[in-house]
Design a protein around this motif. Structure first.
Motif, PDB file in Angstrom:
ATOM      1  N   LYS A 119      49.830  33.778  48.312  1.00  0.00           N
ATOM      2  CA  LYS A 119      48.818  34.552  47.610  1.00  0.00           C
ATOM      3  C   LYS A 119      48.646  35.912  48.289  1.00  0.00           C
ATOM      4  N   LEU A 120      48.819  36.971  47.529  1.00  0.00           N
ATOM      5  CA  LEU A 120      48.701  38.320  48.058  1.00  0.00           C
ATOM      6  C   LEU A 120      47.567  39.048  47.366  1.00  0.00           C
ATOM      7  N   ALA A 121      46.889  39.925  48.114  1.00  0.00           N
ATOM      8  CA  ALA A 121      45.787  40.699  47.558  1.00  0.00           C
ATOM      9  C   ALA A 121      45.907  42.143  47.976  1.00  0.00           C
ATOM     10  N   VAL A 122      45.431  43.042  47.093  1.00  0.00           N
ATOM     11  CA  VAL A 122      45.501  44.462  47.417  1.00  0.00           C
ATOM     12  C   VAL A 122      44.381  45.224  46.719  1.00  0.00           C
ATOM     13  N   PRO A 123      43.740  46.162  47.431  1.00  0.00           N
ATOM     14  CA  PRO A 123      42.904  47.164  46.763  1.00  0.00           C
ATOM     15  C   PRO A 123      43.832  48.295  46.339  1.00  0.00           C
ATOM     16  N   SER A 124      43.592  48.875  45.182  1.00  0.00           N
ATOM     17  CA  SER A 124      44.540  49.861  44.677  1.00  0.00           C
ATOM     18  C   SER A 124      43.832  50.937  43.875  1.00  0.00           C
ATOM     19  N   ALA A 125      44.386  52.169  43.963  1.00  0.00           N
ATOM     20  CA  ALA A 125      43.932  53.249  43.081  1.00  0.00           C
ATOM     21  C   ALA A 125      44.636  53.176  41.738  1.00  0.00           C
ATOM     22  N   GLY A 126      45.501  52.163  41.551  1.00  0.00           N
ATOM     23  CA  GLY A 126      46.149  51.942  40.267  1.00  0.00           C
ATOM     24  C   GLY A 126      47.593  51.512  40.383  1.00  0.00           C
ATOM     25  N   ASN A 127      48.449  52.377  40.900  1.00  0.00           N
ATOM     26  CA  ASN A 127      49.883  52.122  40.863  1.00  0.00           C
ATOM     27  C   ASN A 127      50.348  51.032  41.813  1.00  0.00           C
ATOM     28  N   ALA A 128      49.716  50.911  42.968  1.00  0.00           N
ATOM     29  CA  ALA A 128      50.093  49.830  43.881  1.00  0.00           C
ATOM     30  C   ALA A 128      49.753  48.477  43.270  1.00  0.00           C
ATOM     31  N   GLY A 129      48.667  48.422  42.516  1.00  0.00           N
ATOM     32  CA  GLY A 129      48.294  47.181  41.848  1.00  0.00           C
ATOM     33  C   GLY A 129      49.357  46.750  40.853  1.00  0.00           C
ATOM     34  N   GLY A 130      49.830  47.705  40.040  1.00  0.00           N
ATOM     35  CA  GLY A 130      50.871  47.379  39.083  1.00  0.00           C
ATOM     36  C   GLY A 130      52.157  46.944  39.759  1.00  0.00           C
ATOM     37  N   ALA A 131      52.507  47.605  40.859  1.00  0.00           N
ATOM     38  CA  ALA A 131      53.728  47.247  41.575  1.00  0.00           C
ATOM     39  C   ALA A 131      53.617  45.874  42.222  1.00  0.00           C
ATOM     40  N   LEU A 132      52.484  45.586  42.853  1.00  0.00           N
ATOM     41  CA  LEU A 132      52.317  44.258  43.444  1.00  0.00           C
ATOM     42  C   LEU A 132      52.393  43.193  42.364  1.00  0.00           C
ATOM     43  N   ALA A 133      51.767  43.438  41.227  1.00  0.00           N
ATOM     44  CA  ALA A 133      51.793  42.457  40.139  1.00  0.00           C
ATOM     45  C   ALA A 133      53.230  42.152  39.722  1.00  0.00           C
ATOM     46  N   ALA A 134      54.062  43.197  39.600  1.00  0.00           N
ATOM     47  CA  ALA A 134      55.443  43.010  39.169  1.00  0.00           C
ATOM     48  C   ALA A 134      56.260  42.230  40.195  1.00  0.00           C
ATOM     49  N   TYR A 135      56.164  42.625  41.461  1.00  0.00           N
ATOM     50  CA  TYR A 135      57.002  41.988  42.479  1.00  0.00           C
ATOM     51  C   TYR A 135      56.496  40.589  42.812  1.00  0.00           C
ATOM     52  N   ALA A 136      55.212  40.363  42.743  1.00  0.00           N
ATOM     53  CA  ALA A 136      54.698  39.007  42.941  1.00  0.00           C
ATOM     54  C   ALA A 136      55.199  38.097  41.825  1.00  0.00           C
ATOM     55  N   ALA A 137      55.217  38.614  40.597  1.00  0.00           N
ATOM     56  CA  ALA A 137      55.747  37.825  39.486  1.00  0.00           C
ATOM     57  C   ALA A 137      57.218  37.499  39.717  1.00  0.00           C
ATOM     58  N   ALA A 138      57.988  38.478  40.166  1.00  0.00           N
ATOM     59  CA  ALA A 138      59.409  38.260  40.427  1.00  0.00           C
ATOM     60  C   ALA A 138      59.638  37.244  41.538  1.00  0.00           C
ATOM     61  N   ALA A 139      58.683  37.151  42.468  1.00  0.00           N
ATOM     62  CA  ALA A 139      58.819  36.231  43.606  1.00  0.00           C
ATOM     63  C   ALA A 139      58.132  34.890  43.361  1.00  0.00           C
ATOM     64  N   GLY A 140      57.446  34.742  42.226  1.00  0.00           N
ATOM     65  CA  GLY A 140      56.726  33.507  41.959  1.00  0.00           C
ATOM     66  C   GLY A 140      55.482  33.338  42.801  1.00  0.00           C
ATOM     67  N   MET A 141      54.784  34.444  43.089  1.00  0.00           N
ATOM     68  CA  MET A 141      53.600  34.418  43.940  1.00  0.00           C
ATOM     69  C   MET A 141      52.374  34.874  43.164  1.00  0.00           C
ATOM     70  N   GLU A 142      51.204  34.550  43.673  1.00  0.00           N
ATOM     71  CA  GLU A 142      49.948  35.016  43.083  1.00  0.00           C
ATOM     72  C   GLU A 142      49.637  36.424  43.563  1.00  0.00           C
ATOM     73  N   ALA A 143      49.123  37.266  42.657  1.00  0.00           N
ATOM     74  CA  ALA A 143      48.672  38.618  43.010  1.00  0.00           C
ATOM     75  C   ALA A 143      47.223  38.772  42.597  1.00  0.00           C
ATOM     76  N   HIS A 144      46.397  39.199  43.535  1.00  0.00           N
ATOM     77  CA  HIS A 144      44.969  39.449  43.289  1.00  0.00           C
ATOM     78  C   HIS A 144      44.720  40.929  43.533  1.00  0.00           C
ATOM     79  N   ILE A 145      44.330  41.625  42.475  1.00  0.00           N
ATOM     80  CA  ILE A 145      44.283  43.089  42.513  1.00  0.00           C
ATOM     81  C   ILE A 145      42.887  43.583  42.182  1.00  0.00           C
ATOM     82  N   PHE A 146      42.400  44.513  43.016  1.00  0.00           N
ATOM     83  CA  PHE A 146      41.081  45.105  42.831  1.00  0.00           C
ATOM     84  C   PHE A 146      41.255  46.614  42.692  1.00  0.00           C
ATOM     85  N   MET A 147      40.786  47.158  41.557  1.00  0.00           N
ATOM     86  CA  MET A 147      40.978  48.576  41.267  1.00  0.00           C
ATOM     87  C   MET A 147      39.697  49.171  40.705  1.00  0.00           C
ATOM     88  N   PRO A 148      39.478  50.489  40.904  1.00  0.00           N
ATOM     89  CA  PRO A 148      38.361  51.159  40.228  1.00  0.00           C
ATOM     90  C   PRO A 148      38.505  51.023  38.720  1.00  0.00           C
TER      91      PRO A 148
END
Length: 391
Positions: A119-148
């Protein structure tokens, strides 16, 4: 691929092994750098060490020894300006998910999977959140993203499309970071925040290797980098040090130009005032969401690189950013991101005031595709009269 020799704190130089996941230095809370035994590569022809792939993993010889989680990120175009013969645009919008964030999150997710994290988590201004979501999906992992809540719509859409758990916050990225810090132990998340784990820098450093290779293993005179968290600039500075140690490049390192938005300029103020760290920027506001970082965690590393290189830190207003988007769209056929347009506008200013000469070889980073910001650019357009927009 080299084995990691150790992790070294970028501030106090404390070392740790890399046998398990690490976050910040336990002595001073500094950012860890990954260090390798590169002795076997010293003095080699760099081209002989390049892997036969058109992605950042062509530099596997200087990246961690792990099975990549990759969507073919990196090896982005270096576009020569149609108007300025000594100016190149490094088009990071060609990356998966449309921004340079793909590089850092590919490496961070690669190592997270290597360590068995789920399980991975990230605060993001936007683009890092989208990138984590994509690579976590590719790796079969959970992504928890917090953005303005006011990040570009594309960032929100992609996070949901990739199956991430997204939370929008009424605040800034600093507020999102507080939530991740408060909840990560209870929720079992590993925090992949900017510079709070060692491997996003490793992904971003490939931009330094790329621009030097694409310029035939020579340095440019200056590099312009839109600077929110500043990991790209920090990563490139690390890459330059490694390449010099290996003998893969010679000459004077480029002036590093960190570019901020006038509505959120903690680094500009710190640089101008001669400080070694920034202060929290109050009431941050800019339509360049990637630059809306009120206090970068790696501020001391950004300032160090800028000063050691003889560079500078410069801010641009949203109006200047918009006008540069128009200029590059009409005259170069390129739709810049607001962050990239801050850098092109800064180039114009530094040519005008004599800090740089038109004869200097310059690389400007467009850190993301303007197509991810159509709602933001439309807002900018509505803020100008028809006459201004058509001029």
């Amino acid at each position: 691929m080299p084995k990691i020799d150790h992790l070294e704190c970028s501030r106090c130089h404390h070392t740790e092994d890399a046998d398990s996941p690490k976050t910040l230095c336990p002595v001073c809370a500094g950012t860890f750098y990954v260090r390798y035994d590169l002795s076997r590569l010293k003095g080699t022809d760099p081209q002989s060490q390049i892997a036969p792939v058109d992605s950042m993993w062509r530099y596997a010889a200087v990246l961690p020894d792990a099975e990549p989680v990759t969507l073919q990120e990196g090896w982005t175009p270096m576009l020569r300006s149609r108007r300025y013969s000594n100016l190149w645009l490094k088009e990071e919008g060609a990356n998966p998910t449309g921004t340079f964030k793909a590089r850092g999150l590919s490496l961070a997710v690669t190592m997270a999977r290597h360590y068995g994290l789920k399980k991975l988590a990230v605060p993001s201004a936007g683009n890092a959140g989208g990138a984590l979501a994509a690579y976590a999906a590719a790796a079969g992992m959970e992504a928890h993203i917090f953005m303005p809540q006011d990040v570009p719509m594309a960032n929100q859409v992609e996070c949901l499309a990739y199956g991430a758990k997204m939370t929008l916050i009424d605040g800034l990225i600093s507020d999102c970071a507080k939530i991740v810090a408060e909840r990560k132990e209870r929720e079992g998340w590993f925090d992949v925040s900017t510079l709070k784990e060692p491997y996003r820098v490793e992904g971003k450093k490939t931009m330094g290797y790329e621009l030097v290779e694409q310029l035939h293993w020579t340095y440019p005179d200056a590099v312009f980098y839109p600077t929110g968290g500043g990991v790209g600039l920090i990563g490139m500075w690390k890459a330059f040090q490694e390449m010099e140690e290996l003998g893969w490049v010679s000459g004077k390192r480029p002036k590093m130009i960190a570019v901020q938005a006038a509505g959120c300029e903690p680094m500009t103020r710190a640089y101008t005032e001669g400080k070694d760290a920034s202060e929290m920027f109050q009431n941050a506001h800019t339509l360049a969401s990637g630059l809306r970082v009120p206090k970068p965690y790696g501020d001391y590393l950004i300032l160090q690189a800028v000063r050691e290189s003889g560079g500078t830190v410069i801010s641009q207003t949203d109006d200047q950013i918009f006008r540069s988007i128009q200029d590059w769209g009409r005259n170069e056929g390129i739709l810049l991101s607001p962050e990239g347009a801050a850098a092109t506008a800064a180039y114009d200013r530094l040519i005008e005031n004599g800090f740089l000469s038109p004869n200097d070889r310059v690389v400007i980073f467009n850190t993301g595709s303007g197509n991810k910001y159509t709602d933001v650019i439309a807002t900018m357009q509505r803020g100008h009269t028809n006459a201004e927009f058509r001029a």
